[in-house]
Write a protein that holds these residues in place. Structure first.
Motif, PDB file in Angstrom:
ATOM      1  N   GLU A 164       0.853  -1.188   0.000  1.00  0.00           N
ATOM      2  CA  GLU A 164       0.000   0.000   0.000  1.00  0.00           C
ATOM      3  C   GLU A 164       0.885   1.232   0.000  1.00  0.00           C
ATOM      4  N   GLY A 165       0.426   2.285  -0.645  1.00  0.00           N
ATOM      5  CA  GLY A 165       1.190   3.519  -0.678  1.00  0.00           C
ATOM      6  C   GLY A 165       0.308   4.703  -0.994  1.00  0.00           C
ATOM      7  N   ILE A 166       0.934   5.841  -1.077  1.00  0.00           N
ATOM      8  CA  ILE A 166       0.234   7.083  -1.392  1.00  0.00           C
ATOM      9  C   ILE A 166       0.604   7.463  -2.825  1.00  0.00           C
ATOM     10  N   LEU A 167      -0.261   7.095  -3.758  1.00  0.00           N
ATOM     11  CA  LEU A 167      -0.037   7.357  -5.177  1.00  0.00           C
ATOM     12  C   LEU A 167       1.399   7.078  -5.576  1.00  0.00           C
ATOM     13  N   ASP A 168       2.099   8.087  -6.096  1.00  0.00           N
ATOM     14  CA  ASP A 168       3.469   7.872  -6.574  1.00  0.00           C
ATOM     15  C   ASP A 168       4.500   8.544  -5.677  1.00  0.00           C
ATOM     16  N   TRP A 169       4.107   8.986  -4.518  1.00  0.00           N
ATOM     17  CA  TRP A 169       5.002   9.617  -3.544  1.00  0.00           C
ATOM     18  C   TRP A 169       5.688  10.845  -4.126  1.00  0.00           C
ATOM     19  N   SER A 170       4.924  11.655  -4.832  1.00  0.00           N
ATOM     20  CA  SER A 170       5.457  12.903  -5.358  1.00  0.00           C
ATOM     21  C   SER A 170       4.983  14.043  -4.455  1.00  0.00           C
ATOM     22  N   GLY A 171       5.181  15.257  -4.879  1.00  0.00           N
ATOM     23  CA  GLY A 171       4.707  16.411  -4.113  1.00  0.00           C
ATOM     24  C   GLY A 171       5.378  16.531  -2.754  1.00  0.00           C
ATOM     25  N   PHE A 172       4.611  16.883  -1.745  1.00  0.00           N
ATOM     26  CA  PHE A 172       5.147  17.122  -0.403  1.00  0.00           C
ATOM     27  C   PHE A 172       5.869  15.897   0.137  1.00  0.00           C
ATOM     28  N   GLN A 173       5.310  14.700  -0.093  1.00  0.00           N
ATOM     29  CA  GLN A 173       5.942  13.465   0.392  1.00  0.00           C
ATOM     30  C   GLN A 173       7.359  13.332  -0.165  1.00  0.00           C
ATOM     31  N   ALA A 174       7.556  13.672  -1.420  1.00  0.00           N
ATOM     32  CA  ALA A 174       8.880  13.565  -2.044  1.00  0.00           C
ATOM     33  C   ALA A 174       9.848  14.602  -1.484  1.00  0.00           C
ATOM     34  N   LYS A 175       9.329  15.765  -1.142  1.00  0.00           N
ATOM     35  CA  LYS A 175      10.186  16.819  -0.617  1.00  0.00           C
ATOM     36  C   LYS A 175      10.680  16.520   0.795  1.00  0.00           C
ATOM     37  N   LEU A 176       9.983  15.662   1.519  1.00  0.00           N
ATOM     38  CA  LEU A 176      10.361  15.351   2.897  1.00  0.00           C
ATOM     39  C   LEU A 176      11.656  14.550   3.005  1.00  0.00           C
ATOM     40  N   VAL A 177      12.053  13.894   1.940  1.00  0.00           N
ATOM     41  CA  VAL A 177      13.276  13.093   1.965  1.00  0.00           C
ATOM     42  C   VAL A 177      14.331  13.716   1.052  1.00  0.00           C
ATOM     43  N   LYS A 178      15.594  13.581   1.449  1.00  0.00           N
ATOM     44  CA  LYS A 178      16.675  14.221   0.692  1.00  0.00           C
ATOM     45  C   LYS A 178      16.949  13.526  -0.640  1.00  0.00           C
ATOM     46  N   CYS A 179      16.772  12.211  -0.693  1.00  0.00           N
ATOM     47  CA  CYS A 179      16.912  11.466  -1.946  1.00  0.00           C
ATOM     48  C   CYS A 179      15.553  10.877  -2.291  1.00  0.00           C
ATOM     49  N   PRO A 180      15.122  11.010  -3.532  1.00  0.00           N
ATOM     50  CA  PRO A 180      13.777  10.513  -3.881  1.00  0.00           C
ATOM     51  C   PRO A 180      13.668   8.991  -3.765  1.00  0.00           C
ATOM     52  N   ILE A 181      12.460   8.542  -3.517  1.00  0.00           N
ATOM     53  CA  ILE A 181      12.180   7.108  -3.487  1.00  0.00           C
ATOM     54  C   ILE A 181      12.337   6.587  -4.914  1.00  0.00           C
ATOM     55  N   GLN A 182      13.049   5.490  -5.051  1.00  0.00           N
ATOM     56  CA  GLN A 182      13.318   4.916  -6.369  1.00  0.00           C
ATOM     57  C   GLN A 182      12.241   3.896  -6.735  1.00  0.00           C
ATOM     58  N   TRP A 183      11.795   3.976  -7.971  1.00  0.00           N
ATOM     59  CA  TRP A 183      10.773   3.052  -8.494  1.00  0.00           C
ATOM     60  C   TRP A 183      11.335   2.359  -9.712  1.00  0.00           C
TER      61      TRP A 183
END
Length: 172
Positions: free
Chosen positions: A111-130
């Motif tokens: 389970e996840g939150i769409l594609d983890w873009s937007g604010f969720q992506a900004k919270l981490v220094k390196c983006p989540i890799q897909w």
């Protein structure tokens, strides 16, 4: 997700009622998922012994963490129950789940939150890799994630509603 068949439904019964899950399971051909509110081994044992679920949705942030969730997955394997970790807390807990998913033999879906873009992506220094629709567990130390504390500080929570409150209208 639109092309994926509906395998996992939302929890239809409260966690204190494994018998209600068993009753629902007997009345449908749809695989029954649940357990995101299951927070003890005793409750897990009851769900498994009653064969109340096809899919367990453990929440690592409230059931004892990464190691405990892995232990639960191995217990579930004995009952032919697959695992679809519940996760709606943010990128750190998503990556904790990604490490769990990679370590267990009966992982089904994350389970996840769409594609983890937007604010969720900004919270981490390196983006989540897909890769091909899958989260790639980071290889950096720990969970492999570093929060950007300046972003978190710049966006403090202001309000009195919880993000998990039920909507008064059905969501389709």
């Amino acid at each position: 997700y639109e092309s994926m068949p509906s395998l996992v439904g939302s929890e239809m019964c409260i966690r204190d009622s494994p018998d209600a899950l068993v009753e629902a399971k007997m009345k449908t051909s749809i695989p029954i998922a649940g357990g995101e509110r299951c927070n003890s081994r005793d409750r897990l044992r009851e769900l498994l012994e009653k064969r109340a679920l096809h899919i367990l949705q453990p929440e690592p942030t409230c059931n004892g963490g990464i190691l405990e969730t892995v232990k639960w997955a191995f217990l579930c394997e004995l009952y032919h129950v697959t695992i679809a970790p519940h996760q709606a807390c943010g990128p750190v807990s998503l990556l904790a789940c990604a490490h769990i998913d990679a370590a267990i033999p009966n992982f089904l879906i994350q389970e996840g939150i769409l594609d983890w873009s937007g604010f969720q992506a900004k919270l981490v220094k390196c983006p989540i890799q897909w890769e091909a629709g899958y989260v790639v567990p980071p290889t950096a130390p720990g969970l492999g994630v570093e929060l950007d504390e300046s972003i978190a500080k710049a966006h403090p929570y202001e309000g009195d509603a919880l993000h998990l409150e039920m909507s008064p209208d059905p969501v389709i």
